[in-house]
Scaffold this motif. Structure first.
Motif, PDB file in Angstrom:
ATOM      1  N   GLU A  24       0.857  -1.175   0.000  1.00 31.09           N
ATOM      2  CA  GLU A  24       0.000   0.000   0.000  1.00 31.09           C
ATOM      3  C   GLU A  24       0.895   1.227   0.000  1.00 31.09           C
ATOM      4  N   ILE A  25       0.631   2.124  -0.932  1.00 26.88           N
ATOM      5  CA  ILE A  25       1.414   3.356  -1.028  1.00 26.88           C
ATOM      6  C   ILE A  25       0.679   4.453  -0.282  1.00 26.88           C
ATOM      7  N   THR A  26       1.418   5.208   0.496  1.00 29.52           N
ATOM      8  CA  THR A  26       0.834   6.340   1.205  1.00 29.52           C
ATOM      9  C   THR A  26       1.758   7.545   1.060  1.00 29.52           C
ATOM     10  N   PHE A  27       1.181   8.717   1.116  1.00 30.20           N
ATOM     11  CA  PHE A  27       2.009   9.925   1.131  1.00 30.20           C
ATOM     12  C   PHE A  27       1.736  10.704   2.411  1.00 30.20           C
ATOM     13  N   ASP A  28       1.247   9.977   3.409  1.00 27.48           N
ATOM     14  CA  ASP A  28       0.941  10.583   4.691  1.00 27.48           C
ATOM     15  C   ASP A  28       1.615   9.774   5.789  1.00 27.48           C
ATOM     16  N   PRO A  29       2.687  10.184   6.398  1.00 31.72           N
ATOM     17  CA  PRO A  29       3.335  11.480   6.161  1.00 31.72           C
ATOM     18  C   PRO A  29       4.174  11.446   4.888  1.00 31.72           C
ATOM     19  N   PRO A  30       4.378  12.595   4.259  1.00 34.77           N
ATOM     20  CA  PRO A  30       5.214  12.628   3.060  1.00 34.77           C
ATOM     21  C   PRO A  30       6.654  12.271   3.415  1.00 34.77           C
ATOM     22  N   TRP A  31       7.344  11.665   2.469  1.00 36.88           N
ATOM     23  CA  TRP A  31       8.734  11.286   2.684  1.00 36.88           C
ATOM     24  C   TRP A  31       9.603  12.534   2.740  1.00 36.88           C
TER      25      TRP A  31
END
Length: 108
Positions: free
Chosen positions: A85-92
């Motif tokens: 699963e890809i998440t951007f929260d938190p952003p890298w």
């Protein structure tokens, strides 16, 4: 503990070792040391779920990197299935990188 019981900590280590063979194409550091892996879950059926991010939402490998992670983790004998699963929260951010990765990239 029967012989068929797999030590999840040991399996976790194997998964981490596999993740360390996968590299971000733009940065010569593996995705684990880069801090792109946020979490690895293993349930009692040995299905693995990996929560990860990418260095940017429009990362050139946004399509292929999660598939590579899934395939390589699935290739472990003990793993029945793998889902990324890809998440951007938190952003890298670069703060998520290990000391090893920062050293490798000359940031220390």
């Amino acid at each position: 503990m029967s012989e068929t019981t797999i030590d999840t900590a040991e399996l976790g280590e194997k998964i981490v070792n596999v993740l360390k063979t996968i590299y971000d194409p733009e940065i010569p550091v593996d995705i684990y040391e880069l801090g792109l892996i946020y979490d690895v879950f293993v349930n009692e059926d040995y299905d693995v779920k990996i929560l990860m991010t990418l260095t940017t939402p429009n990362c050139p490998v946004a399509e292929t990197l999660p598939l590579e992670v899934e395939e390589k983790v699935k290739s472990l004998n003990e793993v029945k299935g793998a889902e990324v699963e890809i998440t951007f929260d938190p952003p890298w951010t670069q703060d998520l990188m290990s000391e090893e990765a920062k050293l490798e990239l000359g940031m220390l």
